[in-house]
Design an enzyme around this catalytic site. Structure first.
Site, mmCIF file in Angstrom:
data_model
loop_
_atom_site.group_PDB
_atom_site.id
_atom_site.type_symbol
_atom_site.label_atom_id
_atom_site.label_comp_id
_atom_site.label_asym_id
_atom_site.label_seq_id
_atom_site.Cartn_x
_atom_site.Cartn_y
_atom_site.Cartn_z
ATOM 1 C CD GLU A 165 -3.024 -0.985 2.285
ATOM 2 O OE1 GLU A 165 -4.016 -1.814 2.165
ATOM 3 O OE2 GLU A 165 -2.871 -0.254 2.916
ATOM 4 C CD GLU A 350 -3.808 -5.471 3.704
ATOM 5 O OE1 GLU A 350 -4.728 -4.870 4.061
ATOM 6 O OE2 GLU A 350 -2.673 -5.453 3.854
#
Length: 439
Positions: A165, A350
Site C-alpha cells: 500500500e 487484503e
C-alpha cells in the site's frame, strides 16, 4: 458462502498479517521505527498505543500458524520487518534473521505457501531521521535490506511483494498526516509518492539479480464514484482516482504518472524523476490488490488541492465506518484488467472488515464478517467469469492486531485476541471460512 469448488483449480485461500501489527517489536533486538515515535506523539494513535507487544506473535508464531493450517488454508501472507532485520537501517541483526528463518520453516512445515511482503510500514527510526521516504537515497537503503532478508529466506518464498500500500506509505502519511511520520506537506508527499515507487523498482532489480520469480507489489484500491454528475464532482473524482488508484499501478505497468495527479505534485517532484521510471516499470509476475470499500466523491473547491471531499454512502458500515460494497471489488478488478495488467496474475492480498467483536461464553459470534466475506467472494467470482486472472484470496487479517492509528480498538481478525492475556479465540467467521474452503 461460496465453496472452494466454485473457484478455478489451484485457486489459493489464505489469511494475511503484518510484522509490526502482530510480532511485538520490543522482542528479538528489533530497532525503533517511525511508528513508535508517531504513536508517542499526542493525538496520533488511540491511547498512544504502539506495537511493542502487539499479539506477541514473536513467541506464539507456531500456534498461530496452526490456526491457519487447521482452517485448511493454502497460503500465508506475512511481512518481514526492516527494523527487525536492520535495527539502524544498516547493521544486520542476527536474532531478527533467525526469527524469520524459523518462521519460514514453520510455515512450510504446515504445508502453507509463504507469501512475503518486504515492507509493511516499519521504517527504521535511524532512516526516518534522514528523511525517510523523502530522502532520495532511501530506495537504495531499501534495496540493501531486500538483499539481506532475501539471502536468508528468499530460497523458500513462494512469492515476494516489494511494498504494501504505497498510497498509505506516501499520501496518507505525508500529505494527510494520518500515519507515520504524520506530515501534512505537499513537497514531502510528492517526494514520498515517487520514492516509494523508486524503492519498488530497486527492490525488483535486487530480487531479479538473485534470480527470484513470483515478484510483484501490493497496491490498495477504492472504488471511486462521483456523488453527482456535476462537472466539478466528476473532475474531483478523476483527481482522487488519479492519486489513490492510478498513480502507483500506472507507474508500475506503464512507467508514467497520471496528469491529474501531476497537476499538484509536479512542481515538487524530485529532480530528474523521469529517469527512474524504466526501473519502476520493469515487468512484474503478479499484482496484489487490497480492497475494502468505495469512496463517494464531492468537489471541495475551497479546500487545498486536490479539492476533493467525500460523503458517506447509504449501505452498511464496518467498525471503521467503511461502507460494505463488494461490487466495487469486481469493478476495480475489471478496470485493472482492461487498463493496466491484462492477463497478469492477480491476488486479493487484503479484504476484510473490522467489527466490535466480544467473547461470550467462550465464543465470538460475528455473522457480519461471514456475510462480508461471502459478498466479496461472489464479486471475485464475477471478475473471474469476466476474464480476470485471479489466483487467490487472503483475508485481512488472521488475528485481531495493532490497527495503526486506531490502536487495538478495531478488530479485523478471524481470530479474536485478548490483548491482556494473549488468548486466541477463533470467531464464527473462522469456522464459516474453514467450511467454505474445505476440500
Amino acid at each position: 458462502m461460496l465453496k472452494r469448488s466454485d473457484f478455478p483449480q489451484g485457486f489459493l485461500f489464505g489469511a494475511a498479517t503484518a510484522a509490526y501489527q502482530i510480532e511485538g517489536h520490543s522482542f528479538g533486538g528489533a530497532g525503533p521505527t517511525h511508528w513508535d515515535t508517531f504513536a508517542a506523539g499526542p493525538g496520533n494513535v488511540v491511547r498512544a498505543e504502539d506495537g511493542a507487544v502487539a499479539c506477541d506473535h514473536y513467541h506464539r508464531y507456531e500456534s498461530d500458524l496452526d490456526l491457519l493450517k487447521d482452517a485448511g488454508m493454502d497460503a500465508y501472507r506475512f511481512s518481514t520487518s526492516w527494523a527487525r532485520v536492520m535495527p539502524d537501517g544498516v547493521t544486520v541483526n542476527p536474532e531478527g534473521l533467525d526469527f524469520y528463518d524459523r518462521l519460514t520453516d514453520a510455515i512450510l512445515e504446515r504445508g502453507l505457501k509463504p507469501f512475503q511482503t518486504l515492507y509493511h510500514w516499519e521504517m527504521p527510526s535511524a532512516l526516518a531521521d534522514l528523511g525517510g521516504w523523502t530522502n532520495p537515497d532511501i530506495a537504495h537503503r531499501f534495496g540493501d535490506y531486500v538483499d539481506v532478508i532475501t539471502d536468508k529466506i528468499g530460497d523458500r518464498m513462494h512469492s515476494i511483494a516489494t511494498l504494501n500500500e504505497p498510497w498509505c506509505v506516501a499520501y496518507l502519511s505525508h500529505f494527510l498526516g494520518h500515519h507515520a511520520p504524520g506530515l501534512r506537506d505537499i513537497r514531502a508527499a510528492s517526494r514520498a509518492m515517487h520514492n516509494v515507487m523508486k524503492a519498488h523498482g530497486v527492490g525488483m532489480t535486487r530480487l531479479r539479480a538473485k534470480g527470484k520469480k513470483n515478484c510483484g507489489i501490493v497496491l490498495n484500491f477504492e472504488y471511486p464514484q462521483a456523488a453527482d454528475d456535476t462537472p466539478a464532482a466528476l473532475a474531483a473524482t478523476k483527481r482522487q482516482e488519479a492519486i489513490y488508484n492510478r498513480w502507483f499501478i500506472q507507474a508500475a505497468t506503464k512507467g508514467t504518472y497520471p496528469e491529474e495527479a501531476l497537476e499538484g505534485f509536479g512542481p515538487h517532484m524530485p529532480a530528474n524523476w523521469q529517469d527512474d521510471m524504466a526501473e519502476i516499470s520493469q515487468p512484474m509476475d503478479f499484482l496484489g490488490v487490497n480492497y475494502y470499500t468505495r469512496s463517494i466523491i464531492t468537489a471541495a473547491p475551497d479546500a487545498p488541492w486536490p479539492h476533493v471531499g467525500a460523503v458517506s454512502g447509504p449501505l452498511d458500515k464496518t467498525q471503521m465506518g467503511w461502507e460494505v460494497y463488494p461490487d466495487g471489488l469486481r469493478d476495480v478488478l475489471l478496470m485493472l484488467k482492461s487498463d493496466y495488467v491484462g492477463d497478469l496474475p492477480v491476488f486479493i492480498t487484503e479484504n476484510g472488515m473490522a467489527w466490535d467483536d466480544t467473547v461470550e461464553n467462550g465464543a465470538v459470534f460475528d455473522p457480519q464478517r461471514s456475510s462480508y466475506i461471502a459478498g466479496h467472494l461472489e464479486a471475485m467470482l464475477e471478475a473471474v467469469a469476466a476474464g480476470v486472472n485471479l489466483q487467490g484470496f487472503f483475508y485481512w487479517s488472521l488475528l485481531d492486531n495493532y490497527e495503526w492509528a486506531f490502536g487495538y480498538e478495531k478488530r479485523f481478525g478471524l481470530i479474536h485476541v485478548d490483548f491482556e492475556t494473549q488468548k486466541r479465540t477463533p470467531k464464527a467467521s473462522y469456522y464459516d471460512f474453514k467450511a467454505a474452503i474445505a476440500r
